[in-house]
Write a protein that holds these residues in place. Structure first.
Motif, PDB file in Angstrom:
ATOM      1  N   GLU A   1       0.828  -1.209   0.000  1.00 34.65           N
ATOM      2  CA  GLU A   1       0.000   0.000   0.000  1.00 34.65           C
ATOM      3  C   GLU A   1       0.866   1.263   0.000  1.00 34.65           C
ATOM      4  O   GLU A   1       0.551   2.239  -0.700  1.00 34.65           O
TER       5      GLU A   1
ATOM      6  N   TYR B   1      -7.391   0.247 -10.884  1.00 35.93           N
ATOM      7  CA  TYR B   1      -8.569  -0.552 -11.217  1.00 35.93           C
ATOM      8  C   TYR B   1      -8.479  -1.885 -10.482  1.00 35.93           C
ATOM      9  O   TYR B   1      -7.486  -2.613 -10.616  1.00 35.93           O
TER      10      TYR B   1
ATOM     11  N   VAL C   1      -2.165   2.972  -2.690  1.00 34.09           N
ATOM     12  CA  VAL C   1      -3.528   2.479  -2.942  1.00 34.09           C
ATOM     13  C   VAL C   1      -3.837   1.409  -1.901  1.00 34.09           C
ATOM     14  O   VAL C   1      -2.968   0.589  -1.566  1.00 34.09           O
TER      15      VAL C   1
ATOM     16  N   SER D   1     -20.171  -4.169  -7.358  1.00 35.00           N
ATOM     17  CA  SER D   1     -19.510  -2.921  -6.961  1.00 35.00           C
ATOM     18  C   SER D   1     -18.347  -3.171  -6.021  1.00 35.00           C
ATOM     19  O   SER D   1     -17.428  -2.340  -5.921  1.00 35.00           O
ATOM     20  N   SER D   2     -18.352  -4.302  -5.316  1.00 30.19           N
ATOM     21  CA  SER D   2     -17.252  -4.635  -4.419  1.00 30.19           C
ATOM     22  C   SER D   2     -16.147  -5.398  -5.129  1.00 30.19           C
ATOM     23  O   SER D   2     -15.047  -5.526  -4.595  1.00 30.19           O
TER      24      SER D   2
ATOM     25  N   TYR E   1     -14.112  -2.093  -9.428  1.00 34.06           N
ATOM     26  CA  TYR E   1     -14.210  -0.666  -9.136  1.00 34.06           C
ATOM     27  C   TYR E   1     -12.854  -0.006  -9.380  1.00 34.06           C
ATOM     28  O   TYR E   1     -11.829  -0.673  -9.559  1.00 34.06           O
ATOM     29  N   ALA E   2     -12.883   1.298  -9.400  1.00 36.51           N
ATOM     30  CA  ALA E   2     -11.664   2.103  -9.563  1.00 36.51           C
ATOM     31  C   ALA E   2     -11.449   2.927  -8.304  1.00 36.51           C
ATOM     32  O   ALA E   2     -12.405   3.433  -7.700  1.00 36.51           O
ATOM     33  N   GLU E   3     -10.180   3.051  -7.898  1.00 41.47           N
ATOM     34  CA  GLU E   3      -9.847   3.808  -6.687  1.00 41.47           C
ATOM     35  C   GLU E   3      -8.482   4.472  -6.868  1.00 41.47           C
ATOM     36  O   GLU E   3      -7.479   3.787  -7.084  1.00 41.47           O
ATOM     37  N   LYS E   4      -8.480   5.790  -6.828  1.00 41.48           N
ATOM     38  CA  LYS E   4      -7.247   6.576  -6.926  1.00 41.48           C
ATOM     39  C   LYS E   4      -6.435   6.206  -8.169  1.00 41.48           C
ATOM     40  O   LYS E   4      -5.212   6.031  -8.114  1.00 41.48           O
TER      41      LYS E   4
END
Length: 324
Positions: A42, A71, A47, A61-62, A65-68
Motif C-alpha cells: 500500500e 482498477y 492504494v 460494486s465490491s 471498481y476504480a480507486e485513486k
C-alpha cells in the motif's frame, strides 16, 4: 508471501526484494499476505489493498471498481482442478498505472505455469496490462482444459449407463449407485466452473472498458475481446454439459426403475403362476368326510396334473401376450 517480477526484453524475471527494485517491478503477486506485507505494498502504490473479506463480497460494486487511478477486479478461480473437488476462492487483480498486483489465498494452476513460461519465452509482457491479459489467457486455457476433461468423463459415464456388460442385478445396482455418485461429482465441478466463468465474464467486460480508456493500443483491446469470447464459449459448453449431466441422471434413475419393475414383475408372475396350483391343493386339503376323488386310484396323479396344468396355462398366456 510476496513475489515480485521485473521485465527484461519482454520476459518476466523474479526479484528477491520488492523495496530494492520498487522502480522496476511491474508485477507483485501476493499469496496469503500478512498485514505487514499489505502495508508495504500500500505504501509502495499509495492504494489500499482489499482485504480477504472484501474480496469475498459478491456484489459487483465490491469486485469491480476504480480507486485513486487504480482498477480493482476480483474473480473466483478454482485451484486443485485435477480432481472433482476444486478449491474455489476469489483472486483480485489490481492495475495501478503500469503495475499489476494480484492478491490470492490459494494456488490456481495458472499462477504457477504462467510465470515460468513468461520467464523462458517472449509472451509480450511489457507492462501490467499485458501481464494481466496474458495471465487471464492462461487462466481461461486452464478452465478449458478442465471442461475438456469433464466432457470426456461425462462421455465415459454415458457409456457405463447405456452399454453396461453386467448381467447380475446386484452388480448393476452397485454400478448405478457409483454412477449417481460420479454424476453428482461432475455436476458440482461444472457448477463451480460456471461460477468462475461468470465472474471472469464480468471482469473481462470491465477490463475492456479500462483498456479502451487507456493508451494500451488496439492489440490489447483485441486480446481482451478474445478473452471475453472464449469465456462466453466456455460458459455455453459448461451449460451444455450441465444439460447432459441432468439427462444422464434422469436416465440412471430410469434404468434403476426399470430394474425394480423387472424384479416386481417376476414376483407378480410367480404369484399368479402358483396361485391356481395353490387353489387346487387347498381344495384337496380340506377335511371333509365325503370327497369322491379320495377313492380314485388315479386321484393323486390327476390332482398333480391339474396343478401343473394350472401353472403352465397362466405362464403360456403371459408369454403369448408378450408380458414376459
Amino acid at each position: 508471501m510476496i513475489k515480485a517480477f521485473v521485465v527484461d526484453q519482454d520476459r518476466l524475471h523474479p526479484v528477491d526484494h520488492l523495496t530494492a527494485n520498487s522502480v522496476d517491478v511491474v508485477w507483485v503477486d501476493m499469496l496469503n499476505p500478512t498485514k505487514d506485507e499489505e502495508k508495504a505494498v500500500e505504501l509502495w502504490l499509495n492504494v489500499l489493498i482489499p482485504t480477504r473479506e472484501e474480496m469475498e463480497e459478491i456484489e459487483i460494486s465490491s469486485r469491480l471498481y476504480a480507486e485513486k487511478g487504480a482498477y480493482v477486479m476480483t474473480a473466483t478461480l478454482p485451484a486443485h482442478t485435477d480432481g472433482d473437488q476444486p478449491e474455489m476462492l476469489p483472486v483480485t487483480f489490481m492495475l495501478a498505472g503500469e503495475r499489476l498486483i494480484t492478491i490470492r489465498y490459494h494456488e490456481p494452476r495458472a499462477f504457477q505455469t504462467f510465470p515460468m513460461r513468461a520467464e523462458k519465452t517472449d509472451v509480450g509482457c511489457t507492462s501490467g496490462e499485458t501481464i494481466l491479459v496474458s495471465l487471464l489467457e492462461a487462466i481461461v486455457d486452464r478452465l478449458a482444459d478442465v471442461l475438456e476433461r469433464t466432457s470426456r468423463d461425462v462421455i465415459g459415464i454415458s457409456h457405463d449407463i447405456f452399454d453396461s456388460k453386467e448381467k447380475k442385478a446386484s452388480k448393476r445396482d452397485r454400478n448405478f449407485k457409483e454412477i449417481i455418485h460420479r454424476i453428482g461429482s461432475k455436476e458440482d465441478l461444472i457448477s463451480k466452473i460456471q461460477d468462475s466463468l461468470l465472474t471472469l465474464q464480468r471482469l473481462s467486460g470491465f477490463l475492456a472498458n479500462v483498456v479502451t480508456q487507456d493508451v494500451g493500443g488496439k492489440v490489447i483491446r483485441a486480446r481482451v475481446k478474445t478473452i471475453a469470447r472464449d469465456v462466453s464459449s466456455l460458459s455455453d459448453n459448461a451449460s451444455f454439459q450441465t444439460q447432459k449431466i441432468n439427462f444422464l441422471l434422469d436416465a440412471t434413475l430410469g434404468m434403476i426403475n426399470i430394474e425394480q419393475n423387472g424384479i416386481i414383475k417376476i414376483f407378480s408372475v410367480a404369484a399368479v403362476v402358483f396361485l391356481p396350483p395353490t387353489l387346487v391343493a387347498s381344495v384337496y386339503g380340506m377335511n371333509f368326510e365325503i370327497m369322491p376323488e379320495l377313492k380314485w386310484d388315479l386321484g393323486y396323479p390327476i390332482a398333480l396334473g391339474v396343478m401343473v396344468l394350472s401353472a403352465i396355462l397362466p405362464f403360456w398366456f403371459f408369454r403369448r401376450k408378450g408380458w414376459l
